[in-house]
Motif scaffolding. Structure first.
Motif: not given
Length: 808
Positions: A671-700
Motif C-alpha cells: 500500500a505504501s507504493k500506491l496512491e490511496p484510492g479504489y482499484y479495479e481488476g478481474h479474475l479471468v478464468v479460461t477454458e478453451g474458448d470460454t472466458e469468464i471475467q469476475v469483477p474484483t476491487i480493492l481499496f488502498v
C-alpha cells in the motif's frame, strides 16, 4: 478559517431526500460476564426522549432457517416460548411498549413500539441479541413524467427471453413472489399467473393483496407492483420474461407506495414459507449499510433456497449511492440500463439568413418515420402547449406541429400531434437550456432551445410558414447504464454493487386501470424497480431449465454470462460499481457449463503503512458439463496498480464433470507504493474458448465513502428542534452549519455553526437544538437550511438538508 472551510466544501453540498427513521449505530458491551451483557443497538437513538419509536428486536434464539443452516434443531414452539419470555421481560422492564409483528422463520424476533428513553431497558433484557431501526421503504421508481414514452421496444426479447421460450423455458412451475405495493391480479395479462392463493396484504392484514385503489382516504393509489409483476410474468397483450411463472403477491407498501421494515421482513418470511422459488423486492431506502433486519431476512431466504432479487436504488450516478436492501450480502442487486438506440443529427430551414443551431432529434417512433422527413418541406402550425384541445379547429393533416414545452409530458404532446394528423413535431423550450432526449415519441420530434423556438414564431408571424429538414444518421448507441442507477460499493463490506444490470428505462408493462369496463392497462415506468423484475423473471426461466440448481448457481450464472457494457462517453467499460458484472443474457445463463462463485468480490481495504499486507480469500469453480475441464486462472488490475498488487493462485486446475473445486487466493499489496484510492481488476478464468471475467476491487487507504449522507430536523415547537444525521462510518469530527434559505429553497449566505461534536459512531445521530448558534446568538425569524459536516480519518464531507427550516 471557518469561512475558508465553508467555501471549500460548498461544492460538496448536495440535496438529499430526507425521511423519518431511526439511528443505527452499533453499540454493545462485553464484560466477560454474560449476565451483564447488553444487546447490540444499531444506532444512537435520542435516549432522552420519551417519544415512541418502532424498532426491530432480534433474539439470541436462532431462527428456524438460521439454526437449520448451522446444523441445529429449532422449532416454532421453542421459538414462541423464547419470544414470549423476552416479551414478558420487556413488558416488566418498560412502562409502555407494544409488540407488533412476530417472526421465527428467517428472522427471530419481533417489532416493537417503545419510548426511546426506555431502549436501554430493552437492551438489558435477557434473550435480546440486537435492536434495529424500523426504517421506511419506498418504491425505487424514477418519476420523470415528461420523459415517459409508451412506445418503447420490448425489453424482454432484448435480454434473450424469446430465445429461451423457443427452447421451451417460460418459467412454468416456478413461483415468483412480488413484494411490493400489491398486484392487480385481475389484470387480463396477469390473472392466469395466479392460483387460488394470491399471497398476503401486510398493510391491511388480509388475504387480498390488491393495489391501493383510487380514492383511498389514506393516500394515493398505487400501480408499481402490477408493473413489476408484468415485467416478470405478463402473458397477454404483452409478455414478461417468464410468462408461465406462477405469481404470489405480498403488499408491504401501502397508499403512496411506502411501508416499513416490519412488513417487508414479514413478507420475506411468509414468501419463503409459501414455497416461493424467487422473490422480487423493487423497493429500498437511501442508506448504504449492509446490516439491517431486512438484509438478515434476505440472507436467510437465500440460504433456504429462494433466489432474492432487489433493486439497487435510483440515486446515481455517483459511487456509494446504493441503498438498502440493495446492500444485501447475498441477494442479487440490480442496476438499470437503457436499451440501444440510433442517434440522428437534424437541422431545419425556414428562410435565408435564419439559423437554428440548437436543432436536435428528441425522439421518434421508428427510423423510417424520422428519415421520411429528410429533404422534404412541410407547413408548420403553432398549437401552443400541445394539449388535445389545442389542436381543435386547426388543420394539421400532413403538417408539422410547433409546440412549446410545459404543462404536459413530451410524449402526450407528440401523441396529440399524431392524433391530429401531423407527420412530425417541433418542441421548443419554455426556459433557457436544453431538453432531454425521449426515445419512442409518437411522431418524429425535433427539439429547439427557447431562443430558436422564438425565431420560428417570428418566421410564422412574417408569413414564412414552411420548414424543411435535413436528417442524417450519426451513430448507434449500445445498451448503456442509466444515469439514475445507484452505484456501490457497500460501506463496511466494500462489496461491488449492483451484482448485475438489466433494462430499466421507459419499460412498458401492466398497470391497473381501476376500471372494470377497461381492464387492460399499460404504462411506462423507469427505475431500478423496473430492472430488478427482468432478473427475477430470468431466474424463474433458469430454474425451470435447471431445476437442480441452487440460488448461488443461478446468481453466478447470471453474473458470469452477463455482457460487459461500454460507456459511449469514454469508449471503455463502465466501472464495476456501475454495471456490476454486466447486463444479463438469459440463454447464456441457463446454458452455462462453468460457474465461478462468487460472481464478484472485494479484496477489502489495504492500509498498512510499511511493508506488504496479505489477505487470503477463496473462490469456487463448478464444472456443470459431463466431461472433465482444465481451467487457467489469472488476476489482472488496471494501470500501474498491478506492479504493487500480487495475487497468487492456481494457474491450472482440472475439475471433473459435475464437481466443484475450491481455489485459494493470496493477495499481497504494498500500500505504501500506491496512491490511496479504489482499484479495479478481474479474475479471468479460461477454458478453451470460454472466458469468464469476475469483477474484483480493492481499496488502498481509507475508502472515500461520504462521511455524512443525510441531515434533517424535526420541529418540536417553540423553536425547538431535533436534528438527525446519518454517518455511514461514524465521525471523528462533526458539525452542523446553518445557511439562509433563498426564496426558491436554495442555499443562501452562511450564517454560522449550530453545534460541534466528536467521536460519533456509525449510523444515525440525534441532537437537540434551540435555534441558537454555538456562541449563543438567537437566529432571527426566517427560513434556513442546515448542513452537516463530518470528518473520519483524513477524509471529510458535507451535505445539505433537502427541507427548509423555519425560525419563528
Amino acid at each position: 478559517m471557518k469561512q475558508k472551510l465553508i467555501a471549500a466544501f460548498m461544492p460538496l453540498l448536495v440535496l438529499v431526500l430526507v425521511f423519518s427513521t431511526f439511528a443505527t449505530n452499533g453499540v454493545s458491551a462485553n464484560t466477560g460476564n454474560e449476565n451483564l451483557e447488553l444487546a447490540t443497538l444499531q444506532g444512537d437513538f435520542d435516549l432522552s426522549s420519551s417519544k415512541a419509536v418502532k424498532v426491530m428486536v432480534e433474539l439470541q434464539e436462532e431462527s428456524i432457517v438460521g439454526a437449520k443452516h448451522k446444523g441445529k434443531k429449532q422449532s416454532k414452539q421453542n421459538l414462541k416460548s423464547a419470544r414470549d419470555k423476552v416479551k414478558k421481560e420487556v413488558a416488566d422492564r418498560t412502562s409502555k411498549s407494544k409488540v407488533e409483528r412476530e417472526y421465527d422463520y428467517v428472522f427471530s424476533g419481533f417489532s416493537l413500539e417503545i419510548p426511546a428513553n426506555e431502549i436501554p431497558s430493552l437492551l438489558a433484557a435477557p434473550g435480546v441479541k440486537a435492536v434495529y431501526p424500523n426504517v421506511e421503504y419506498t418504491t425505487t421508481e424514477v418519476v420523470m413524467e415528461e420523459e415517459f414514452s409508451p412506445e418503447m421496444v420490448d425489453s424482454a426479447p432484448f435480454i434473450g427471453s424469446n430465445e429461451a421460450w423457443d427452447l421451451g423455458f417460460t418459467g412454468e412451475g416456478v413461483k415468483v413472489a412480488i413484494i411490493d405495493t400489491g398486484v392487480d391480479y385481475t389484470h387480463p395479462d396477469l390473472d392466469q399467473n395466479f392460483d387460488d392463493y394470491l399471497g398476503w396484504d401486510f398493510v391491511d392484514n388480509d388475504a387480498d393483496p390488491q393495489e391501493t385503489p383510487k380514492g383511498d382516504p389514506r393516500g394515493a393509489e398505487t400501480t408499481h407492483g402490477t408493473h413489476v409483476a408484468g415485467t416478470v410474468a405478463a402473458n397477454g397483450q404483452i409478455k414478461g420474461v417468464a410468462p408461465d411463472a406462477t405469481l404470489l403477491a405480498y403488499r408491504v407498501l401501502g397508499p403512496g407506495g411506502s411501508g416499513s421494515t416490519e412488513n417487508v421482513v414479514a413478507a420475506i418470511e411468509r414468501a419463503v414459507q409459501d414455497g416461493a422459488d424467487v422473490m422480487n423486492l423493487s423497493l429500498g431506502n437511501s442508506l448504504n449499510s449492509p446490516d439491517w433486519a431486512t438484509s438478515i431476512a434476505l440472507d436467510q431466504a437465500m440460504a433456504e433456497g429462494v433466489v432474492a432479487v432487489t433493486s439497487n436504488g435510483n440515486s446515481g450516478p455517483n459511487n456509494w449511492t446504493v441503498g438498502s436492501p440493495g446492500t444485501s450480502r447475498e441477494a442479487i442487486s440490480v442496476g438499470a440500463t437503457q436499451l440501444p438506440y440510433n442517434v440522428y443529427d437534424a437541422s431545419i430551414f425556414t428562410s435565408e439568413g435564419v439559423e437554428y443551431p440548437s436543432s436536435k432529434v428528441q425522439g421518434f417512433p421508428s427510423d423510417e418515420a424520422l428519415t421520411d422527413l429528410d429533404e422534404n418541406e412541410y407547413e408548420f402550425v403553432y398549437v401552443g402547449l400541445g394539449a388535445s384541445q389545442d389542436f381543435e379547429g386547426k388543420d394539421l393533416e400532413g403538417k408539422i406541429a410547433l409546440i412549446i414545452r410545459g404543462e404536459y409530458p413530451f410524449v402526450d404532446k407528440a401523441t396529440a400531434a399524431k392524433n391530429a394528423g401531423a407527420v412530425g413535431a417541433i418542441i421548443y423550450n419554455n426556459v433557457a437550456g436544453e431538453m432531454p432526449e425521449v426515445p419512442g415519441m409518437a411522431v418524429p420530434t425535433i427539439m429547439l432551445t427557447n431562443e430558436d423556438g422564438l425565431k420560428l414564431q417570428e418566421e410564422l408571424a412574417a408569413g414564412n410558414n414552411t420548414v424543411s429538414f435535413d436528417i442524417e444518421f450519426n451513430q448507434t448507441v449500445g445498451e448503456t447504464m442509466a444515469g439514475f442507477s445507484s452505484r456501490g460499493p457497500v460501506v463496511d463490506t466494500w462489496m461491488i454493487k449492483p451484482d448485475v444490470s438489466a433494462p430499466g428505462v421507459n419499460i412498458v408493462s401492466t398497470v391497473p386501470t381501476f376500471d372494470p369496463a377497461n381492464p387492460h392497462g399499460y404504462g411506462a415506468k423507469q427505475g431500478t424497480s423496473m430492472a430488478a423484475p427482468h432478473v427475477a423473471g430470468a431466474a424463474a426461466v433458469i430454474l425451470e431449465a435447471n431445476p437442480e440448481w441452487g440460488v448461488y448457481e443461478v446468481k453466478s450464472a447470471l453474473m458470469n454470462t452477463a455482457e460487459k457494457l461500454i460507456d459511449p462517453a469514454t469508449g471503455e467499460e463502465y466501472a464495476h460499481n456501475s454495471q456490476g458484472a454486466g447486463s444479463i443474457r438469459v440463454v447464456d445463463a441457463l446454458q452455462a457449463e462453468t460457474l465461478v462463485n462468487p460472481g464478484s468480490y472485494s479484496f477489502g481495504v489495504f492500509d498498512k503503512k510499511k511493508g506488504k499486507q496479505v489477505e487470503r480469500q477463496q473462490f469456487e469453480i463448478q464444472n456443470l458439463s459431463n466431461k472433465a475441464k482444465k481451467y487457467n486462472m489469472e488476476f489482472s488490475f488496471k494501470g500501474e496498480v498491478g506492479k504493487h498488487v500480487k495475487v497468487s493462485t492456481s494457474k491450472n486446475l482440472r475439475v471433473n464433470p459435475g464437481k466443484t473445486q475450491k481455489v485459494n487466493v493470496n493477495v499481497q499489496v504494498n500500500a505504501s507504493k500506491l496512491e490511496p484510492g479504489y482499484y479495479e481488476g478481474h479474475l479471468v478464468v479460461t477454458e478453451g474458448d470460454t472466458e469468464i471475467q469476475v469483477p474484483t476491487i480493492l481499496f488502498v487507504g481509507q475508502p472515500d465513502y461520504p462521511r455524512v449522507t443525510m441531515v434533517g430536523a424535526t420541529a418540536l415547537g417553540n423553536n425547538e428542534f431535533e436534528i438527525y444525521s446519518y454517518l455511514p462510518g461514524g465521525a471523528d469530527e462533526f458539525e452542523i452549519w446553518v445557511f439562509k434559505a433563498t426564496p426558491d429553497g436554495g442555499l443562501g449566505d452562511y450564517v454560522g455553526d449550530v453545534l460541534y461534536d466528536a467521536d460519533l459512531g456509525k449510523g444515525y445521530n440525534y441532537h437537540d437544538w434551540d435555534g441558537t448558534l454555538v456562541d449563543g446568538t438567537q437566529l432571527p425569524a426566517g427560513d434556513y437550511i442546515l448542513a452537516a459536516y463530518a470528518k473520519k480519518g483524513n477524509l471529510d464531507y458535507a451535505v445539505a438538508a433537502g427541507d427548509v427550516l423555519t425560525i419563528e
